[in-house]
Structures are given as C-alpha cells and as structure tokens.
Design a protein around this motif. Structure first.
Motif, PDB file in Angstrom:
ATOM      1  N   TYR A  50      34.719 -16.221  71.887  1.00  0.00           N
ATOM      2  CA  TYR A  50      34.278 -15.589  73.133  1.00  0.00           C
ATOM      3  C   TYR A  50      32.829 -15.140  73.023  1.00  0.00           C
ATOM      4  CZ  TYR A  50      33.825 -12.145  76.894  1.00  0.00           C
ATOM      5  OH  TYR A  50      33.380 -11.430  77.978  1.00  0.00           O
ATOM      6  N   SER A  51      32.503 -14.429  71.958  1.00  0.00           N
ATOM      7  CA  SER A  51      31.140 -13.931  71.801  1.00  0.00           C
ATOM      8  C   SER A  51      30.173 -15.010  71.331  1.00  0.00           C
ATOM      9  CB  SER A  51      31.117 -12.753  70.821  1.00  0.00           C
ATOM     10  OG  SER A  51      31.748 -11.622  71.388  1.00  0.00           O
ATOM     11  N   LEU A  52      30.641 -15.897  70.474  1.00  0.00           N
ATOM     12  CA  LEU A  52      29.756 -16.927  69.943  1.00  0.00           C
ATOM     13  C   LEU A  52      29.296 -17.897  71.029  1.00  0.00           C
ATOM     14  CD1 LEU A  52      28.499 -17.854  67.254  1.00  0.00           C
ATOM     15  CD2 LEU A  52      30.439 -19.394  66.973  1.00  0.00           C
ATOM     16  N   PHE A  53      30.154 -18.144  72.018  1.00  0.00           N
ATOM     17  CA  PHE A  53      29.812 -19.095  73.082  1.00  0.00           C
ATOM     18  C   PHE A  53      29.608 -18.402  74.423  1.00  0.00           C
ATOM     19  CE2 PHE A  53      32.127 -21.656  69.917  1.00  0.00           C
ATOM     20  CZ  PHE A  53      31.128 -22.590  69.648  1.00  0.00           C
ATOM     21  N   ALA A  54      29.064 -17.191  74.368  1.00  0.00           N
ATOM     22  CA  ALA A  54      28.834 -16.417  75.599  1.00  0.00           C
ATOM     23  C   ALA A  54      27.457 -16.669  76.206  1.00  0.00           C
ATOM     24  CB  ALA A  54      29.012 -14.926  75.322  1.00  0.00           C
ATOM     25  N   GLY A  55      26.744 -17.681  75.684  1.00  0.00           N
ATOM     26  CA  GLY A  55      25.478 -18.047  76.308  1.00  0.00           C
ATOM     27  C   GLY A  55      24.240 -17.491  75.648  1.00  0.00           C
ATOM     28  N   GLY A  56      24.247 -17.319  74.344  1.00  0.00           N
ATOM     29  CA  GLY A  56      23.085 -16.797  73.646  1.00  0.00           C
ATOM     30  C   GLY A  56      21.922 -17.781  73.617  1.00  0.00           C
ATOM     31  N   LYS A  57      20.736 -17.268  73.282  1.00  0.00           N
ATOM     32  CA  LYS A  57      19.522 -18.087  73.267  1.00  0.00           C
ATOM     33  C   LYS A  57      19.475 -19.020  72.056  1.00  0.00           C
ATOM     34  CE  LYS A  57      16.952 -14.343  73.596  1.00  0.00           C
ATOM     35  NZ  LYS A  57      17.920 -13.331  74.062  1.00  0.00           N
ATOM     36  N   ARG A  58      20.275 -18.740  71.025  1.00  0.00           N
ATOM     37  CA  ARG A  58      20.288 -19.528  69.789  1.00  0.00           C
ATOM     38  C   ARG A  58      18.930 -19.479  69.088  1.00  0.00           C
ATOM     39  NH1 ARG A  58      25.409 -18.958  70.409  1.00  0.00           N
ATOM     40  NH2 ARG A  58      26.606 -20.648  71.344  1.00  0.00           N
ATOM     41  N   LEU A  59      18.225 -18.350  69.208  1.00  0.00           N
ATOM     42  CA  LEU A  59      16.884 -18.246  68.659  1.00  0.00           C
ATOM     43  C   LEU A  59      16.842 -18.486  67.152  1.00  0.00           C
ATOM     44  CD1 LEU A  59      13.864 -17.534  68.908  1.00  0.00           C
ATOM     45  CD2 LEU A  59      14.515 -15.127  68.619  1.00  0.00           C
ATOM     46  N   ARG A  60      17.720 -17.853  66.403  1.00  0.00           N
ATOM     47  CA  ARG A  60      17.664 -17.938  64.944  1.00  0.00           C
ATOM     48  C   ARG A  60      17.972 -19.341  64.434  1.00  0.00           C
ATOM     49  NH1 ARG A  60      18.326 -13.780  67.414  1.00  0.00           N
ATOM     50  NH2 ARG A  60      17.456 -11.761  66.802  1.00  0.00           N
ATOM     51  N   PRO A  61      19.032 -20.004  64.905  1.00  0.00           N
ATOM     52  CA  PRO A  61      19.226 -21.388  64.468  1.00  0.00           C
ATOM     53  C   PRO A  61      18.116 -22.321  64.953  1.00  0.00           C
ATOM     54  CG  PRO A  61      20.848 -20.764  66.137  1.00  0.00           C
ATOM     55  CD  PRO A  61      20.183 -19.519  65.701  1.00  0.00           C
ATOM     56  N   LEU A  62      17.576 -22.062  66.140  1.00  0.00           N
ATOM     57  CA  LEU A  62      16.451 -22.871  66.627  1.00  0.00           C
ATOM     58  C   LEU A  62      15.249 -22.735  65.707  1.00  0.00           C
ATOM     59  CD1 LEU A  62      16.668 -22.152  70.465  1.00  0.00           C
ATOM     60  CD2 LEU A  62      16.779 -24.420  69.406  1.00  0.00           C
ATOM     61  N   LEU A  63      14.990 -21.519  65.244  1.00  0.00           N
ATOM     62  CA  LEU A  63      13.864 -21.296  64.336  1.00  0.00           C
ATOM     63  C   LEU A  63      14.076 -22.030  63.018  1.00  0.00           C
ATOM     64  CD1 LEU A  63      13.174 -17.492  64.922  1.00  0.00           C
ATOM     65  CD2 LEU A  63      11.736 -19.412  65.640  1.00  0.00           C
ATOM     66  N   ALA A  64      15.303 -22.018  62.524  1.00  0.00           N
ATOM     67  CA  ALA A  64      15.595 -22.732  61.280  1.00  0.00           C
ATOM     68  C   ALA A  64      15.334 -24.224  61.434  1.00  0.00           C
ATOM     69  CB  ALA A  64      17.042 -22.472  60.855  1.00  0.00           C
ATOM     70  N   LEU A  65      15.807 -24.799  62.527  1.00  0.00           N
ATOM     71  CA  LEU A  65      15.601 -26.236  62.762  1.00  0.00           C
ATOM     72  C   LEU A  65      14.129 -26.552  63.001  1.00  0.00           C
ATOM     73  CD1 LEU A  65      18.667 -27.036  65.057  1.00  0.00           C
ATOM     74  CD2 LEU A  65      18.411 -27.551  62.624  1.00  0.00           C
ATOM     75  N   ALA A  66      13.437 -25.673  63.731  1.00  0.00           N
ATOM     76  CA  ALA A  66      12.018 -25.896  64.020  1.00  0.00           C
ATOM     77  C   ALA A  66      11.180 -25.787  62.751  1.00  0.00           C
ATOM     78  CB  ALA A  66      11.530 -24.896  65.063  1.00  0.00           C
ATOM     79  N   ALA A  67      11.545 -24.862  61.849  1.00  0.00           N
ATOM     80  CA  ALA A  67      10.819 -24.740  60.583  1.00  0.00           C
ATOM     81  C   ALA A  67      11.025 -25.979  59.724  1.00  0.00           C
ATOM     82  CB  ALA A  67      11.276 -23.494  59.834  1.00  0.00           C
ATOM     83  N   CYS A  68      12.241 -26.506  59.727  1.00  0.00           N
ATOM     84  CA  CYS A  68      12.523 -27.751  59.008  1.00  0.00           C
ATOM     85  C   CYS A  68      11.675 -28.884  59.582  1.00  0.00           C
ATOM     86  CB  CYS A  68      14.008 -28.089  59.113  1.00  0.00           C
ATOM     87  SG  CYS A  68      14.467 -29.636  58.303  1.00  0.00           S
ATOM     88  N   GLN A  69      11.569 -28.930  60.892  1.00  0.00           N
ATOM     89  CA  GLN A  69      10.743 -29.928  61.566  1.00  0.00           C
ATOM     90  C   GLN A  69       9.277 -29.773  61.169  1.00  0.00           C
ATOM     91  OE1 GLN A  69      11.547 -30.669  65.842  1.00  0.00           O
ATOM     92  NE2 GLN A  69       9.379 -30.222  66.174  1.00  0.00           N
TER      93      GLN A  69
END
Length: 311
Positions: free
Chosen positions: A48-67
């Motif tokens: 419920y909370s995990l898929f409540a529509g968050g910005k996903r900022l932290r995982p996005l930053l991890a993927l962007a740093a890898c990029q």
C-alpha cells in the motif's frame, strides 16, 4: 543568483524520469511477496505504501549515478529497490501518531489510518528487513556467478546504506529532529538534522549507483559532493513547500512543520534567504558534475528541477 530553469532546456527530464520510474516499479513488484502471500495483511500494508505514488527519487539517483559513470544499470536495480523500501519504511513510521502524526501521505490516507498503528509499524519493519535481504541476495547472486568484484561492491554498498539509515544517519537525524521540537535551535544544529535525516540517504543513493557502476574514486567523490548539495536543496525546497505549497499537489498536509513547532530554513533564514540558499545549493550541485559529460545530464536537470517542483 540566477539558475537556468528546466524550461530553457531541450532535455526531456519528465519523460526520462517517468521511464525510469516505471522500470523501478516493475522491479519493486517482483521484489516483494505477493499480496496473497500469508500473512496477506502485512504484504498488503507494505505494498500500500510502497506503491502509493512516490517520486522514486532515491532509486532514480542510484540509476542516474550509475549512468553517469557509464555502468550497467542492471547491476544497480536491486539496490535501487532497497533504497526505496528503506525510504518508504521511514515515511510510514514518520507518519505515526508518536512521530509526526500525519493522516495524509502521497495524496492517500497514511498507512496507520488504513491498517492501524500496529500493522503500520510492522509494515515499516517488513520493508526495512526486505531491503537488506534484497541487497544480500544480489551480492550472493554476483558471487555465485563468479563476479567477485561486483559482489565486493555490494558488500561496500550494504555497509554504507546501513550507516546512512541507522542511528548515525537517518534515524539519528529523526531523533535530533524530535528533540528539537518546541525548541529554538541554531542553523548548524538544523543543518546536522537534515544532513542526517534527509541528506544521508540521498547522498548514499548516488554513491550506491556510482560504486555498483564501477565508477572511479574521483567520480564517486564528485557524485558524493553533488549528493550533499542536492540533499540540502531538496530539504530547503521541502521546507518552503510546507509553507507555500498546495496540499493537493503535495499529497500531504501543508503547515505540519509549524504545527509540530519545528525550526526550518525559512523560519531561521526567512523565505527569500531560504530560496536564495536553495538556488546556491543547486548551483553547487551542478558545478560538482563538471568532471562528467552528457552522461550526467539527468543529474544536472534533476537538480535544476528542484527549484520548480510542486511536490
């Protein structure tokens, strides 16, 4: 200080963020037990909370740093999911009556409103535990696949995420934040609070992506500096939105800092000075990316976007 706005850029940030968020969501769906798995109520609460529509900022930053270090994002996805689980657990617990006592998160009733306080606590515990299980599984899979170097990187990442999430990181910042309620604090104390409560996991997300992406020491340190400035800018804009934002757009009540008698950047610096401080932090974040070329454009644009965000 004038910072170039996203409207002046040709880079389609929102399109890129949406695509990456969809990939993260797909991975998160697979990373958790299904809702029907016994006991189903806890898995429903976690999802419920995990898929409540968050910005996903932290995982996005991890993927962007890898990029940015031109690494393999497939090697980072498990850690990206773990970071989002840890962040979500912290939000569930922050919203509890014993903490910030909020009824709305991401535009929906908070977890304890829907599932009760006991189940909300356990859902947070479940997400935190699963996050480290996911990290360990990824390390084991790399070691089993005879990729000892990547497995070693995962062990470093596990250590750093644990530190950033624990009593000398995010939890420690939350403790200091609670201790500071109804008290007048100075700017260094508030900076300590936010460097740990918010900034630690943001910085570690970038380090995670850079480390697992095989980045050089210099690249990892540059992205760490970017993360420190980004975390500061994020917190200042968050404080400003709590004063000037819109509840519908934010997905959570405005004015909660004032309600809980918390010191914020606007309360200590004033609104205009706080806005200037956010602009300076964004500028410093962008400057930290000077060693990188177009491979770090997502991170540059993300920093600039912070000054315009409405949620």
């Amino acid at each position: 200080m004038q910072v170039e706005t996203i409207a002046q850029q040709t880079y389609d940030l929102k399109k890129e963020l949406k695509k990456m968020a969809q990939q993260i969501d797909q991975a998160l769906v697979k990373a958790l037990p299904e809702e029907e798995a016994i006991p189903s109520i806890i898995h429903q609460s976690m999802r419920y909370s995990l898929f409540a529509g968050g910005k996903r900022l932290r995982p996005l930053l991890a993927l962007a740093a890898c990029q940015a270090v031109q690494g393999d994002q497939n090697k980072v996805m498990a850690a990206a999911c773990a970071l989002e689980m840890i962040h979500t657990y912290s939000l569930i617990h922050d919203d509890l009556p014993a903490m910030d006592d909020d009824d709305l998160r991401r535009g929906k009733p908070t977890n304890h409103i829907v599932y009760g306080e006991a189940m909300a606590i356990l859902a947070g515990d479940g997400l935190l535990t699963r996050a480290f299980g996911l990290l360990a599984e990824a390390a084991f899979a790399e070691a089993k696949g005879q990729s000892a170097e990547v497995a070693q990187r995962y062990l470093q990442v596990i250590t750093e995420i644990a530190q950033a999430s624990g009593s000398q990181g995010m939890i420690g910042g939350q403790v200091m934040d609670m201790e500071a309620e109804e008290k007048a604090i100075d700017l260094p104390t508030m900076e300590y609070i936010h460097q740990h409560k918010t900034g630690a996991l943001i910085k570690t997300s970038l380090r995670t992506g850079a480390i697992l992406g095989g980045g050089s020491h210099e690249a990892i340190e540059a992205l760490s500096a970017y993360g420190e400035y980004l975390g500061l800018a994020f917190q200042i804009t968050d404080d400003l939105l709590d004063i000037q934002g819109d509840t519908e757009k934010l997905g959570k009540p405005v004015g909660s800092d004032e309600k809980n008698q918390k010191s914020t950047y606007p309360s200590l610096l004033g609104v205009e000075k706080a806005r200037e401080a956010a602009e300076e932090a964004v500028q410093s974040a962008v400057e930290a990316l000077e060693p990188f070329g177009s491979e770090a454009e997502l991170l540059r644009q993300l920093a600039l976007y912070l000054l315009e965000r409405e949620n």
